[in-house]
Design a protein around this motif. Structure first.
Motif, mmCIF file in Angstrom:
data_model
loop_
_atom_site.group_PDB
_atom_site.id
_atom_site.type_symbol
_atom_site.label_atom_id
_atom_site.label_comp_id
_atom_site.label_asym_id
_atom_site.label_seq_id
_atom_site.Cartn_x
_atom_site.Cartn_y
_atom_site.Cartn_z
ATOM 1 N N ARG A 1 0.817 -1.219 0.000
ATOM 2 C CA ARG A 1 0.000 0.000 0.000
ATOM 3 C C ARG A 1 0.847 1.264 0.000
ATOM 4 N NH1 ARG A 1 -4.687 -0.295 4.431
ATOM 5 N NH2 ARG A 1 -5.275 1.539 3.216
ATOM 6 N N LYS A 2 2.152 1.108 0.183
ATOM 7 C CA LYS A 2 3.007 2.284 0.342
ATOM 8 C C LYS A 2 3.985 2.427 -0.817
ATOM 9 C CE LYS A 2 2.849 1.846 5.401
ATOM 10 N NZ LYS A 2 3.666 1.655 6.628
ATOM 11 N N ILE B 1 -1.839 0.203 -5.354
ATOM 12 C CA ILE B 1 -3.121 0.844 -5.076
ATOM 13 C C ILE B 1 -3.453 1.818 -6.207
ATOM 14 C CG2 ILE B 1 -2.885 0.627 -2.573
ATOM 15 C CD1 ILE B 1 -2.024 3.576 -2.506
ATOM 16 N N HIS B 2 -4.710 2.268 -6.221
ATOM 17 C CA HIS B 2 -5.143 3.228 -7.243
ATOM 18 C C HIS B 2 -4.261 4.475 -7.168
ATOM 19 C CE1 HIS B 2 -7.737 6.109 -9.378
ATOM 20 N NE2 HIS B 2 -8.288 5.044 -9.946
ATOM 21 N N GLN B 3 -3.846 4.982 -8.334
ATOM 22 C CA GLN B 3 -2.853 6.056 -8.400
ATOM 23 C C GLN B 3 -3.446 7.459 -8.497
ATOM 24 O OE1 GLN B 3 0.690 5.467 -8.120
ATOM 25 N NE2 GLN B 3 -0.358 3.667 -7.288
ATOM 26 N N GLY B 4 -4.760 7.552 -8.416
ATOM 27 C CA GLY B 4 -5.394 8.873 -8.429
ATOM 28 C C GLY B 4 -5.863 9.283 -9.811
ATOM 29 N N PHE B 5 -7.064 9.837 -9.885
ATOM 30 C CA PHE B 5 -7.629 10.237 -11.174
ATOM 31 C C PHE B 5 -6.763 11.272 -11.883
ATOM 32 C CE2 PHE B 5 -11.761 9.068 -9.006
ATOM 33 C CZ PHE B 5 -11.918 7.896 -9.723
ATOM 34 N N GLN C 1 1.383 0.199 -13.218
ATOM 35 C CA GLN C 1 1.611 -1.218 -13.483
ATOM 36 C C GLN C 1 1.277 -2.110 -12.287
ATOM 37 O OE1 GLN C 1 5.535 -1.881 -15.084
ATOM 38 N NE2 GLN C 1 4.991 -1.079 -17.082
ATOM 39 N N ARG C 2 1.676 -1.718 -11.096
ATOM 40 C CA ARG C 2 1.420 -2.564 -9.926
ATOM 41 C C ARG C 2 -0.071 -2.644 -9.599
ATOM 42 N NH1 ARG C 2 6.458 -0.795 -9.596
ATOM 43 N NH2 ARG C 2 8.053 -2.157 -8.688
#
Length: 362
Positions: free
Chosen positions: A186-187, A196-200, A304-305
């Motif tokens: 998560r970090k 985790i989602h990378q932000g819109f 990618q992750r």
């Protein structure tokens, strides 16, 4: 870790191309196992394996050799797996791919979404775009036909899609459980993005005519006027798309090349990747891709992750719709390959015989 006595209880082969794809699959295991006590790796098999359980199924995970990509490497990995584990019934090819997003045509594929290669018409979910022949008028004719995914997986896919019409996907719960059990995922660390989602704000789809400025590592200098207009999403939950996946040995990082491939393979294509075509005729499997870029010059590694995680979570949910009884009655993958090889040899024999008859008539 538990070690099962018999390797024959592992009936599902899971292939990943990249270490991060394998990491996501491993993190989603309900139980991780040591090497089975009776496992003897074939002398020709250079794969390394991760063993474990997802739900009621025991699976074995293999990845391509580090730094090696493309259809040939994927085919070699699958062949090696079946040489050591001939009891494998079905396969999954799970990882990342480039999305072909066309919001105006209601193909609003976004970063982190999942694409599943589903058969449609005469195409079995995956098409090799660099295997064909050019014809007059810049037309292109596909040569060769890739095999269909196993019927037991297509039946499971039908059940899953029906349930998604009723309620939320279980893959969302699987992702949350994975993050809780593996806080490191998560970090972000040392500028390495997390799973985790990378932000819109980092999901930007640019029009084909606007290439990424040379030398810039990020899209901070890419003007907002270059972007395609898209409706805002009210959730970071990934959406699932079903359609054609185009596979080839070229890493596509150019919008013009991407669009030319789309013209060749047809409007149903929603994803580009590099390994699946090498598997379909060697390893009966379903191809699942998390979207990490748009196959253009703005491509980078940020997503990618997370895309690896969403694809793996979907695959795990799909397996919950595969009954153990049905899987046991499914023909072994290696037997399917033998049958295909025998049919090919028979076809070649008929072709030779027909050719001789024609020569005799002449």
């Amino acid at each position: 870790m538990e070690s099962l006595e018999n390797a024959d209880v592992y009936t599902i082969g899971w292939i990943a191309a990249l270490p991060i794809e394998r990491a996501a699959a491993t993190a989603l295991l309900d139980d991780r196992h040591s090497v089975p006590q009776d496992f003897e790796q074939n002398s020709s098999d250079s794969n390394s394996y991760t063993w474990g359980r997802m739900g009621v199924h025991n699976i074995v995970i293999a990845s391509l050799p580090d730094g090696q990509y493309g259809t040939t490497s994927a085919a070699t990995t699958a062949s090696n797996l079946l040489a050591s584990l001939p009891q494998i019934r079905i396969g999954l090819m799970v990882g990342i791919g480039g999305g072909i997003s066309r919001p105006a045509q209601e193909r609003d594929v976004r970063l982190g979404d999942v694409v599943v290669g589903r058969p449609s018409g005469t195409i079995e979910g995956v098409l090799q775009y660099d295997l064909g022949k050019a014809k007059s008028g810049q037309a292109w004719e596909r040569t060769g036909q890739l095999s269909s995914p196993p019927q037991v997986l297509l039946n499971a896919l039908s059940s899953l899609r029906a349930e998604h019409e009723i309620g939320d996907p279980k893959m969302l719960e699987f992702l949350k459980t994975m993050w809780e059990a593996n806080p490191k995922m998560r970090k972000s660390k040392n500028k390495v993005p997390a799973f985790i989602h990378q932000g819109f704000e980092h999901d930007r789809l640019f029009k084909s005519g606007h290439a990424h400025p040379l030398g810039n590592k990020t899209c901070e200098a890419c003007e907002a006027a270059w972007e395609e207009e898209r409706d805002e999403r009210d959730t970071t939950d990934p959406e699932i798309h079903y359609g054609l996946i185009a596979s080839g040995n070229t890493l596509v990082k150019d919008a013009d090349i991407r669009d030319k491939i789309l013209q060749v393979v047809g409007e149903d294509c929603i994803c580009l990747e590099m390994e699946a075509a090498g598997l379909m005729n060697h390893f009966p499997c379903l191809v699942i891709r998390g979207i990490c870029d748009y196959a253009d010059s703005h491509k980078n590694d940020r997503w990618q992750r997370y895309a690896s995680a969403t694809a793996a979570a979907f695959a795990k949910e799909l397996l919950t719709y595969v009954p153990v009884k049905n899987l046991k009655s499914t023909q072994k993958a290696i037997d399917i390959l033998r049958s295909v090889s025998e049919d090919l040899r028979a076809t070649q024999a008929v072709t030779i015989s027909t050719k001789e008859d024609v020569e005799n008539i002449r």
